[in-house]
Write a protein that holds these residues in place. Structure first.
Motif, PDB file in Angstrom:
ATOM      1  N   GLN A  82       0.869  -1.180   0.000  1.00 38.88           N
ATOM      2  CA  GLN A  82       0.000   0.000   0.000  1.00 38.88           C
ATOM      3  C   GLN A  82       0.901   1.224   0.000  1.00 38.88           C
ATOM      4  OE1 GLN A  82      -3.588  -0.309   2.814  1.00 38.88           O
ATOM      5  NE2 GLN A  82      -1.950  -1.442   3.814  1.00 38.88           N
ATOM      6  N   TYR A  83       0.532   2.220  -0.775  1.00 37.50           N
ATOM      7  CA  TYR A  83       1.355   3.430  -0.911  1.00 37.50           C
ATOM      8  C   TYR A  83       0.532   4.613  -0.471  1.00 37.50           C
ATOM      9  CZ  TYR A  83       3.499   7.268  -3.690  1.00 37.50           C
ATOM     10  OH  TYR A  83       4.075   8.435  -4.123  1.00 37.50           O
ATOM     11  N   ASN A  84       1.008   5.323   0.508  1.00 35.36           N
ATOM     12  CA  ASN A  84       0.289   6.526   0.907  1.00 35.36           C
ATOM     13  C   ASN A  84       1.197   7.518   1.625  1.00 35.36           C
ATOM     14  OD1 ASN A  84      -1.753   8.331   1.152  1.00 35.36           O
ATOM     15  ND2 ASN A  84      -2.897   7.211   2.710  1.00 35.36           N
ATOM     16  N   PRO A  85       1.799   8.443   0.864  1.00 33.59           N
ATOM     17  CA  PRO A  85       2.590   9.490   1.503  1.00 33.59           C
ATOM     18  C   PRO A  85       1.707  10.243   2.497  1.00 33.59           C
ATOM     19  CG  PRO A  85       2.825   9.587  -0.894  1.00 33.59           C
ATOM     20  CD  PRO A  85       1.726   8.619  -0.602  1.00 33.59           C
ATOM     21  N   GLY A  86       2.279  10.597   3.628  1.00 32.04           N
ATOM     22  CA  GLY A  86       1.475  11.255   4.665  1.00 32.04           C
ATOM     23  C   GLY A  86       1.040  10.229   5.692  1.00 32.04           C
ATOM     24  N   GLU A  87       0.720   9.024   5.226  1.00 29.94           N
ATOM     25  CA  GLU A  87       0.365   7.955   6.166  1.00 29.94           C
ATOM     26  C   GLU A  87       1.576   7.060   6.440  1.00 29.94           C
ATOM     27  OE1 GLU A  87      -2.759   5.345   4.862  1.00 29.94           O
ATOM     28  OE2 GLU A  87      -2.953   4.403   6.835  1.00 29.94           O
ATOM     29  N   PHE A  88       2.241   6.604   5.387  1.00 25.95           N
ATOM     30  CA  PHE A  88       3.358   5.671   5.562  1.00 25.95           C
ATOM     31  C   PHE A  88       4.726   6.321   5.384  1.00 25.95           C
ATOM     32  CE2 PHE A  88      -0.149   2.826   3.926  1.00 25.95           C
ATOM     33  CZ  PHE A  88      -0.501   2.376   5.196  1.00 25.95           C
ATOM     34  N   SER A  89       4.777   7.620   5.167  1.00 25.77           N
ATOM     35  CA  SER A  89       6.073   8.301   5.102  1.00 25.77           C
ATOM     36  C   SER A  89       6.607   8.459   6.523  1.00 25.77           C
ATOM     37  CB  SER A  89       5.919   9.647   4.407  1.00 25.77           C
ATOM     38  OG  SER A  89       4.693  10.263   4.752  1.00 25.77           O
ATOM     39  N   SER A  90       7.932   8.357   6.662  1.00 26.92           N
ATOM     40  CA  SER A  90       8.532   8.202   7.989  1.00 26.92           C
ATOM     41  C   SER A  90       8.267   9.355   8.945  1.00 26.92           C
ATOM     42  CB  SER A  90      10.043   8.022   7.859  1.00 26.92           C
ATOM     43  OG  SER A  90      10.310   6.992   6.988  1.00 26.92           O
ATOM     44  N   VAL A  91       8.423  10.590   8.454  1.00 27.48           N
ATOM     45  CA  VAL A  91       8.268  11.730   9.368  1.00 27.48           C
ATOM     46  C   VAL A  91       6.861  11.731   9.974  1.00 27.48           C
ATOM     47  CG1 VAL A  91       8.148  14.261   9.484  1.00 27.48           C
ATOM     48  CG2 VAL A  91      10.060  13.157   8.312  1.00 27.48           C
ATOM     49  N   ASP A  92       5.858  11.479   9.144  1.00 21.72           N
ATOM     50  CA  ASP A  92       4.473  11.464   9.634  1.00 21.72           C
ATOM     51  C   ASP A  92       4.250  10.307  10.610  1.00 21.72           C
ATOM     52  OD1 ASP A  92       3.092  13.494   7.598  1.00 21.72           O
ATOM     53  OD2 ASP A  92       4.511  12.240   6.503  1.00 21.72           O
ATOM     54  N   LEU A  93       4.772   9.152  10.191  1.00 25.08           N
ATOM     55  CA  LEU A  93       4.576   7.943  10.988  1.00 25.08           C
ATOM     56  C   LEU A  93       5.249   8.046  12.367  1.00 25.08           C
ATOM     57  CD1 LEU A  93       4.799   4.815   8.860  1.00 25.08           C
ATOM     58  CD2 LEU A  93       5.708   4.724  11.133  1.00 25.08           C
ATOM     59  N   LEU A  94       6.409   8.671  12.400  1.00 25.99           N
ATOM     60  CA  LEU A  94       7.113   8.841  13.679  1.00 25.99           C
ATOM     61  C   LEU A  94       6.503   9.970  14.501  1.00 25.99           C
ATOM     62  CD1 LEU A  94      10.808   8.396  12.463  1.00 25.99           C
ATOM     63  CD2 LEU A  94       9.506   6.775  13.845  1.00 25.99           C
ATOM     64  N   ALA A  95       6.091  11.039  13.818  1.00 28.89           N
ATOM     65  CA  ALA A  95       5.495  12.175  14.545  1.00 28.89           C
ATOM     66  C   ALA A  95       4.204  11.725  15.236  1.00 28.89           C
ATOM     67  CB  ALA A  95       5.227  13.324  13.598  1.00 28.89           C
TER      68      ALA A  95
END
Ligand code: SF4
Lengths: 115, 428
Positions: B313-326
């Motif tokens: 599954q591809y979803n920047p904002g959901e699976f991008s690291s900065v968002d996921l860690l924040a």
């Protein structure tokens, strides 16, 4: 824009790219990534000399850095990528993954004289 | 002293493959043909080498691999991140591991050119190889990038100075224009420097598209640039034989991000009604194009991919690291050949010190300082061979020039996979 507000531009420099190999805690790398480039007129206005310490504050964090003059346009400051940059930027990516790493509004205060 | 020829440098996306490296035993004594950054990469190969440790206590590589496998097999929402400063075989192994443990896998593109990737996915790109640029480009525009300091040999190997088939006099047959918010050292190589206001790239590019379509704008300037300057830039682009626009993180990291890049790609597309114009990103710290390529051929997507449901599954904002860690979602992290802790916004990076973090890296970094487990490896391109992708997607073999006491990234990942697999099987 009030006199203490600046736009922070971040980026690579040759010195940052070479000293990174010496080590991220090496004095050379730390010096390069904690020195802010400022326009001469801005420095004069803020009563700053090369090597003075400044407190840089963003909405997300703060860092105490050195300043030095360069030919950057007035109202902008430049800082090479490193830990201090990361302490100033926020985590909002507007849902695309990328934080606002360039063009951030920051405030600057004089923190101490060059010793 | 032994001389090794045709050595590839993995430091930036120019991926120079013409270096000469002189070695004595396991030490590099001299490097020829490299730029100052490449030279520093090779000459400092023994500086700040990482030490294997668990919770700060020095131990064996084997113990670190066992501890890593334990952390990853227990985790419910692991994040695998980085993979720029390694070669493609290690990257493949990282994806295999992500699939096995149902991880989110993300790359350093996330915080450099991911907006470019998203823009290309949205509107496509008109592009070519660096070889074509070398042989054909008579007009070069560099927008929001500073090759003199980030990609030093781009100018001399491919874009500004080399003599090419249709540009036999090199620089004399080419015009170079730099667009940026400040006069960087790259301005020295340019015939013209256009200074724009920070955060106004989208406006300027969109105004150029309108002017190209024949619209008259009722303003004197856009983004600090007089309309007359924009018109003359457009005239140069329309009348060149082969225009090549290059963009950097000045577009991707500033307000507008992927929208800035989309505006630039659409301008390049529009210009093809008049002449040949290509546009390409100045990619590459290390082999970041390699991981985008390998991840795309394996999952369909170039970054921010989640494999927890057994399919990508591809979803920047959901699976991008900065968002996921924040959002504090990851409960374990494996950082490979990248310094996430130093490069992420502080509030995101701090989550890495709250959860078990494993760092696989040839060198000490800010991430190794906070990691629970540190696994040193043989540095790709110096002590481990393999494959890398240049910024224009050309695959280039990477050599090993000296031995390292440590295994390669690929070998370490292979051993972690074996251990995780047997732990997961024993649990069933
Ligand atoms: S231009 Fe890039 S790849 Fe070439 S030697 Fe310099 S750092 Fe290495």
């Amino acid at each position: 824009m009030s006199q203490s507000k600046f736009i922070l531009i971040t980026g690579r420099t040759t010195k940052q790219g070479t000293t990174i190999h010496v080590g991220k805690e090496s004095p050379e790398f730390v010096e390069e990534t904690s020195t802010v480039e400022m326009n001469e007129a801005d420095m004069k206005r803020k009563n700053l000399q090369d090597g003075d310490l400044i407190l840089v504050k963003s909405e997300y964090g703060r860092a105490i850095l050195k300043c030095k003059k360069s030919d950057i346009p007035e109202g902008l400051i430049f800082l090479a990528y490193g830990l201090p940059v990361s302490s100033l930027i926020g985590t909002d990516t507007q849902s695309i993954g990328m934080p606002d790493s360039k063009g951030l509004e920051v405030e600057i205060e004089k923190y101490g004289e060059n010793k | 002293m032994e001389k090794i020829s045709d050595v590839t440098c993995l430091f930036c996306g120019v991926t120079c493959d013409d270096l000469e490296v002189f070695v004595e035993g396991d030490t590099i004594k001299e490097v020829k043909n490299a730029c100052i950054l490449g030279k520093a990469t090779f000459m400092n190969h023994k500086a700040d080498v990482a030490i294997p440790r668990i919770k700060g206590k020095e131990t064996s590589i084997e113990a670190c691999i066992e501890a890593s496998a334990e952390i990853l097999s227990q985790s419910h929402f692991p994040l695998i991140y980085g993979l720029a400063s390694t070669e493609c075989n290690a990257q493949r192994k990282a994806i295999e591991l992500a699939d096995l443990i149902g991880a989110s896998i993300d790359t350093t593109s996330s915080v450099c050119h991911s907006p470019s990737l998203q823009a290309i996915q949205t509107v496509g790109d008109s592009t070519c190889t660096l070889g074509e640029i070398k042989n054909r480009a008579d007009l070069l525009v560099f927008w929001g990038c500073n090759p003199a300091e980030a990609h030093p040999r781009h100018f001399t190997r491919y874009s500004v100075t080399p003599k090419g088939y249709f540009v036999p006099r090199g620089k004399k047959d080419r015009q170079v224009i730099l667009v940026d918010v400040r006069k960087t050292p790259s301005a020295k190589a340019a015939d013209q420097f256009i200074q724009i206001r920070p955060g106004s790239d989208y406006e300027v590019l969109t105004a150029m598209r309108a002017l190209l379509k024949g619209e008259e704008l009722e303003v004197e300037e856009v983004g600090g640039v007089p309309i007359s300057t924009l018109k003359s830039l457009l005239e140069k682009l329309k009348t060149c034989k082969f225009g090549s626009i290059h963009w950097g993180m000045g577009l991707t990291m500033s307000r507008g991000k992927h929208m800035n890049v989309m505006a630039l790609l659409l301008l390049a597309r529009d210009l093809n009604r008049f002449t040949k114009v290509v546009a390409s990103p100045m990619r590459g710290h290390g082999n970041v194009v390699g991981i985008a390529t390998v991840l795309t051929w394996q999952t369909g997507y170039p970054f921010a991919v989640n494999l927890s449901r057994g399919f990508p599954q591809y979803n920047p904002g959901e699976f991008s690291s900065v968002d996921l860690l924040a959002r504090r979602e990851a409960d374990a992290a494996l950082i490979i050949a990248a310094d996430a802790f130093a490069n992420f916004p502080r509030a995101a990076a701090e989550h890495l010190s709250r959860i078990p973090t494993i760092a696989i890296d040839a060198k000490e970094s800010m991430t190794t300082k906070i990691a629970t487990v540190v696994i040193p490896t043989a540095q790709a391109g110096i002590s481990a061979p393999g494959l890398a992708y240049r910024m224009d997607h050309i695959p280039i073999p990477v050599k090993k020039v000296v031995d390292s006491p440590y295994p390669s990234d690929q070998e370490v990942l292979k051993r972690i996979i074996e251990k995780v697999r047997s732990k997961l099987q024993n649990r069933v």
